[in-house]
Motif scaffolding. Structure first.
Motif, PDB file in Angstrom:
ATOM      1  N   ARG A 188      -9.641  -6.896 -10.046  1.00  0.00           N
ATOM      2  CA  ARG A 188      -9.458  -7.008  -8.598  1.00  0.00           C
ATOM      3  C   ARG A 188      -8.359  -8.013  -8.259  1.00  0.00           C
ATOM      4  O   ARG A 188      -7.573  -7.811  -7.320  1.00  0.00           O
ATOM      5  CB  ARG A 188     -10.766  -7.405  -7.932  1.00  0.00           C
ATOM      6  N   LYS A 189      -8.276  -9.079  -9.011  1.00  0.00           N
ATOM      7  CA  LYS A 189      -7.234 -10.062  -8.776  1.00  0.00           C
ATOM      8  C   LYS A 189      -5.855  -9.476  -9.073  1.00  0.00           C
ATOM      9  O   LYS A 189      -4.886  -9.690  -8.319  1.00  0.00           O
ATOM     10  CB  LYS A 189      -7.484 -11.299  -9.641  1.00  0.00           C
ATOM     11  N   ALA A 190      -5.756  -8.729 -10.165  1.00  0.00           N
ATOM     12  CA  ALA A 190      -4.479  -8.102 -10.502  1.00  0.00           C
ATOM     13  C   ALA A 190      -4.109  -7.039  -9.463  1.00  0.00           C
ATOM     14  O   ALA A 190      -2.932  -6.853  -9.153  1.00  0.00           O
ATOM     15  CB  ALA A 190      -4.559  -7.481 -11.891  1.00  0.00           C
ATOM     16  N   TYR A 191      -5.103  -6.353  -8.914  1.00  0.00           N
ATOM     17  CA  TYR A 191      -4.836  -5.334  -7.896  1.00  0.00           C
ATOM     18  C   TYR A 191      -4.317  -5.954  -6.602  1.00  0.00           C
ATOM     19  O   TYR A 191      -3.437  -5.390  -5.936  1.00  0.00           O
ATOM     20  CB  TYR A 191      -6.115  -4.543  -7.633  1.00  0.00           C
ATOM     21  N   LYS A 192      -4.832  -7.131  -6.244  1.00  0.00           N
ATOM     22  CA  LYS A 192      -4.430  -7.778  -4.998  1.00  0.00           C
ATOM     23  C   LYS A 192      -3.109  -8.542  -5.146  1.00  0.00           C
ATOM     24  O   LYS A 192      -2.287  -8.554  -4.227  1.00  0.00           O
ATOM     25  CB  LYS A 192      -5.528  -8.736  -4.526  1.00  0.00           C
ATOM     26  N   GLU A 193      -2.894  -9.180  -6.279  1.00  0.00           N
ATOM     27  CA  GLU A 193      -1.751 -10.067  -6.442  1.00  0.00           C
ATOM     28  C   GLU A 193      -0.631  -9.484  -7.312  1.00  0.00           C
ATOM     29  O   GLU A 193       0.476 -10.014  -7.318  1.00  0.00           O
ATOM     30  CB  GLU A 193      -2.203 -11.397  -7.048  1.00  0.00           C
ATOM     31  N   GLY A 194      -0.935  -8.428  -8.051  1.00  0.00           N
ATOM     32  CA  GLY A 194       0.067  -7.905  -8.976  1.00  0.00           C
ATOM     33  C   GLY A 194       1.010  -6.881  -8.384  1.00  0.00           C
ATOM     34  O   GLY A 194       1.968  -6.470  -9.058  1.00  0.00           O
ATOM     35  N   ASN A 195       0.744  -6.453  -7.161  1.00  0.00           N
ATOM     36  CA  ASN A 195       1.617  -5.448  -6.560  1.00  0.00           C
ATOM     37  C   ASN A 195       3.000  -6.047  -6.281  1.00  0.00           C
ATOM     38  O   ASN A 195       3.123  -7.191  -5.821  1.00  0.00           O
ATOM     39  CB  ASN A 195       0.993  -4.922  -5.268  1.00  0.00           C
ATOM     40  N   GLU A 196       4.046  -5.291  -6.546  1.00  0.00           N
ATOM     41  CA  GLU A 196       5.444  -5.691  -6.363  1.00  0.00           C
ATOM     42  C   GLU A 196       5.872  -6.803  -7.323  1.00  0.00           C
ATOM     43  O   GLU A 196       6.912  -7.434  -7.105  1.00  0.00           O
ATOM     44  CB  GLU A 196       5.702  -6.136  -4.925  1.00  0.00           C
ATOM     45  N   MET A 197       5.088  -7.069  -8.387  1.00  0.00           N
ATOM     46  CA  MET A 197       5.541  -8.043  -9.380  1.00  0.00           C
ATOM     47  C   MET A 197       6.639  -7.415 -10.238  1.00  0.00           C
ATOM     48  O   MET A 197       6.746  -6.194 -10.358  1.00  0.00           O
ATOM     49  CB  MET A 197       4.368  -8.513 -10.242  1.00  0.00           C
ATOM     50  N   ARG A 198       7.461  -8.257 -10.807  1.00  0.00           N
ATOM     51  CA  ARG A 198       8.613  -7.786 -11.574  1.00  0.00           C
ATOM     52  C   ARG A 198       8.253  -7.732 -13.050  1.00  0.00           C
ATOM     53  O   ARG A 198       7.808  -8.713 -13.643  1.00  0.00           O
ATOM     54  CB  ARG A 198       9.803  -8.705 -11.351  1.00  0.00           C
ATOM     55  N   ILE A 199       8.466  -6.550 -13.636  1.00  0.00           N
ATOM     56  CA  ILE A 199       8.320  -6.359 -15.085  1.00  0.00           C
ATOM     57  C   ILE A 199       9.657  -5.850 -15.588  1.00  0.00           C
ATOM     58  O   ILE A 199      10.053  -4.714 -15.305  1.00  0.00           O
ATOM     59  CB  ILE A 199       7.196  -5.367 -15.427  1.00  0.00           C
TER      60      ILE A 199
END
Length: 237
Positions: A188-199
């Motif tokens: 859930r944390k990755a779903y909320k905060e990981g959007n638009e992160m750069r890989i």
């Protein structure tokens, strides 16, 4: 008699102004005969009287009344022998309906063959993670991103149990993958905060794994996706 040459002194230079005939005479004496023939004037054109367009015969225009008897009479024609010619608008509409029918048949066949829980489906890859409620979907991946790079990118949100990049039969990446966490709260944390992160050089799109968690959900390539689901539920775009 020698030709007259006008001379004018400007400083120490002498300007010679000769008539054109003098230059032609000098050139005639300097050039050989086979070159002089190239500059000889042509013979004058033969005179032809102008055409009198008023004397041109005009065609005799007549009406079509004399040709009416050559046409077929509507009552004497057997309509069963007539061939209907399809108009351009009708042909375009017919081809559009045929394309829509073929596309609908392909979607129905692909939807019947699609199973998100089937681990043998090369284009699915969803069943390669065990718990769907601890799995996120990562889209817009660079094509050179592998499983280890995907797991390392989301390791900051919690312990990554498994990360897999979906590939074709030839091993080429399809641009998305799945990450399974050991705990649901990390997902859930990755779903909320990981959007638009750069890989790498791209910003990724993160979503929950809907293939096994949302009833009647189907991927976008089969006529579904998140936008189709929201439209069906009346949530808007």
């Amino acid at each position: 008699e020698q030709p007259k040459i006008q001379k004018s002194h400007v400083g120490s230079a002498t300007c010679v102004r000769a008539a054109p005939c003098v230059l032609a005479t000098m050139a005639a004496k300097a050039l050989p005969p086979h070159l002089l023939r190239l500059f000889a004037p042509r013979a004058p054109l033969e005179y032809k009287p102008p055409l009198d367009l008023r004397k041109k015969p005009q065609p005799a225009y007549t009406g079509v009344g004399a040709l009416v008897g050559l046409f077929e009479q509507p009552d004497a024609v057997d309509k069963r022998t007539l061939t209907y010619v399809e108009q351009t608008a009708e042909r375009r509409a017919r081809k559009a309906r045929e394309r829509a029918e073929r596309q609908r048949a392909r979607l129905e066949a692909a939807l019947k063959a699609w199973d998100p829980n089937d681990d043998t489906t090369p284009k699915s890859g969803v069943a390669k993670t065990r718990d769907a409620y601890k799995t996120i979907l990562v889209a817009r991946l660079a094509y050179d991103t592998d499983d280890d790079a995907l797991a390392e990118a989301f390791a900051s949100f919690g312990k990554v149990k498994k990360a897999v990049v979906v590939r074709n039969l030839d091993g080429k990446s399809r641009g998305y993958g799945f990450v399974e966490f050991a705990r649901e709260k990390d997902m859930r944390k990755a779903y909320k905060e990981g959007n638009e992160m750069r890989i790498g050089e791209r910003r990724v799109k993160v979503d929950v794994e809907r293939g096994r968690t949302v009833p009647e959900w189907k991927p976008r390539r089969l006529g579904g996706g998140e936008l189709a689901l929201r439209a069906r539920l009346g949530l808007g775009l």
